[in-house]
Design an enzyme around this catalytic site. Structure first.
Site, mmCIF file in Angstrom:
data_model
loop_
_atom_site.group_PDB
_atom_site.id
_atom_site.type_symbol
_atom_site.label_atom_id
_atom_site.label_comp_id
_atom_site.label_asym_id
_atom_site.label_seq_id
_atom_site.Cartn_x
_atom_site.Cartn_y
_atom_site.Cartn_z
ATOM 1 N N ARG A 1 -68.695 65.660 -47.833
ATOM 2 C CA ARG A 1 -69.971 64.941 -47.797
ATOM 3 C C ARG A 1 -69.796 63.546 -47.222
ATOM 4 O O ARG A 1 -70.663 63.051 -46.492
ATOM 5 C CB ARG A 1 -70.583 64.892 -49.197
ATOM 6 C CG ARG A 1 -72.003 64.341 -49.204
ATOM 7 C CD ARG A 1 -72.664 64.545 -50.549
ATOM 8 N NE ARG A 1 -72.028 63.787 -51.631
ATOM 9 C CZ ARG A 1 -72.441 63.794 -52.896
ATOM 10 N NH1 ARG A 1 -73.482 64.548 -53.246
ATOM 11 N NH2 ARG A 1 -71.814 63.094 -53.818
ATOM 12 N N LYS B 1 -75.069 59.936 -48.460
ATOM 13 C CA LYS B 1 -74.901 59.006 -49.576
ATOM 14 C C LYS B 1 -74.646 57.586 -49.064
ATOM 15 O O LYS B 1 -73.605 56.959 -49.346
ATOM 16 C CB LYS B 1 -73.780 59.483 -50.499
ATOM 17 C CG LYS B 1 -73.969 59.043 -51.948
ATOM 18 C CD LYS B 1 -73.073 59.819 -52.881
ATOM 19 C CE LYS B 1 -73.195 59.343 -54.311
ATOM 20 N NZ LYS B 1 -74.541 59.569 -54.879
ATOM 21 N N GLU C 1 -86.412 63.582 -55.307
ATOM 22 C CA GLU C 1 -85.299 63.289 -56.204
ATOM 23 C C GLU C 1 -85.723 62.328 -57.294
ATOM 24 O O GLU C 1 -86.678 61.570 -57.135
ATOM 25 C CB GLU C 1 -84.132 62.634 -55.456
ATOM 26 C CG GLU C 1 -83.325 63.528 -54.555
ATOM 27 C CD GLU C 1 -82.055 62.817 -54.080
ATOM 28 O OE1 GLU C 1 -81.422 62.111 -54.882
ATOM 29 O OE2 GLU C 1 -81.715 62.978 -52.903
#
Length: 384
Positions: free
Chosen positions: A130, A232, A268
């Site tokens: 990721r 992220k 989210e």
């Protein structure tokens, strides 16, 4: 034992208080240097003693540990060699890419101590991949999967005495990738730094394992189409603080964000993924554009399917909140957090939680695997 360096400045930076200062104190502005460790590298030889902490009262504040890992490279080379340094402040140019243009990413993962004293990591290669995906989006160089996992292992071993006793918590690991090189114009940084530091933690929400209460936010947005919501990036998190603070001032635990285009589809919670359950069907918003592909999320989907639930990854209208049997959040920090209620435009709906709930079943299964209490048939854990 740990080989300690005779560095007065470094010793002055190390402290072992119950709660540390904010992450901003982790940096100092030094114009003459892009990023330099405060002292010489340290050598770890092994030490299994526990740190002097009240393990029965761990929260989710920063507890500085012994060592951090640092690896650097220029924009003309690849990451190659990193080393352990005593945990402490670092020097960074005020012209660095991360401070001026938010060219940075972070990850989060945990290490758990088993009953026999051995330590387990949970799917660290997924965090590595990721980060690589995020680095490509942010025009950054990144460590390879092997480099990332090896650095995580070194950091855990060097801080092993800070891994909580079985059942008392976990050692949270925070890998950071940042454009540390100095620059003035908007461009990719000329130097990149990869750091991992660690902190023992307990439960994320002040409610502990009790149900949380969410407020649907349709004015402020966490991410937009074409942005960086699917990686992220460090810049994804500060924008949620205002909405989060307003919600907490009204007695809510956290905020559930909706999409910025229609303002009608779930995305989210501030720092975790959301799931809703109706009957034998579990639904969660699709990832990749404005929703982060959580590793805990991915694991829960596999566990739920293994239990026979139908799992759908799709757009979820806000209205479905009023029909759901259960709602829960997933993330590295929260693991699986049951939602007791959600309020949307003044309407409050409550959900099933506690004994016999699906969220509890999924939580116990996942944590059982992470802690080595349940056989890991998936091959997710890595023993150090």
């Amino acid at each position: 034992m740990l080989q300690r360096n005779n560095c007065i400045n470094l010793r002055s930076l190390i402290f072992f208080s119950r709660y540390g200062s904010s992450f901003s104190k982790f940096f100092t502005s030094q114009a003459a240097s892009s990023l330099q460790p405060v002292c010489e590298p340290a050598t770890y030889r092994g030490d299994d003693e526990y740190a002097d902490l009240n393990w029965d009262n761990l929260g989710y504040g920063l507890v500085p540990t012994d060592y951090m890992y640092i690896m650097k490279c220029s924009d003309k080379e690849k990451f190659s060699h990193g080393e352990l340094n005593r945990f402490g402040n670092i020097e960074m140019s005020p012209a660095s890419g991360v401070l001026n243009y938010a060219q940075g990413l972070f990850e989060g993962l945990k290490a758990y101590r088993k009953e026999d004293g051995r330590v387990l990591l949970f799917r660290p290669e997924q965090n590595a991949m990721r980060m690589m995906m995020g680095a490509e989006r942010m025009c950054m160089l990144s460590p390879s999967v092997d480099q990332f996992v090896d650095a995580v292992k070194q950091t855990v071993l060097a801080n092993k005495r800070w891994v909580p006793p079985p059942g008392k918590g976990s050692l949270y690991l925070r890998p950071l990738l940042m454009g540390s090189g100095a620059m003035l114009g908007l461009a990719p940084a000329p130097e990149y730094t990869f750091i991992i530091f660690a902190s023992p933690v307990g439960t994320y929400f002040k409610e502990g394992l009790a149900p949380i209460n969410l407020l649907v936010e349709d004015e402020f947005h966490r991410a937009t189409l074409g942005g960086t919501g699917g990686v992220k990036a460090i810049s994804n998190y500060a924008p949620v603080l205002k909405a989060q603070a307003q919600a907490k001032s009204k007695g809510f635990t956290d905020v559930l964000f909706v999409d910025s285009k229609t303002k009608n589809h779930l995305e989210e919670v501030a720092s975790c993924n959301i799931f809703i359950l109706k009957g034998k069907t579990i639904s969660t918003p699709v990832t990749g554009v404005t929703v982060l592909p959580g590793i805990t999320r991915k694991s829960i989907i596999d566990i739920a399917r293994d239990y026979g639930y139908q799992v759908e990854e799709r757009p979820i209208p806000v209205e479905e909140l009023f029909e759901a049997d259960e709602v829960f959040c997933t993330g590295t920090a929260v693991v699986v957090a049951p939602v007791g209620s959600i309020t949307y435009q003044g309407k409050r709906v409550e959900y099933r939680t506690g004994d016999g709930s699906v969220s509890q079943k999924l939580y116990l299964t996942l944590t059982g695997i992470q802690m080595g209490l349940i056989e890991d048939k998936m091959g997710w854990t890595v023993e150090i």
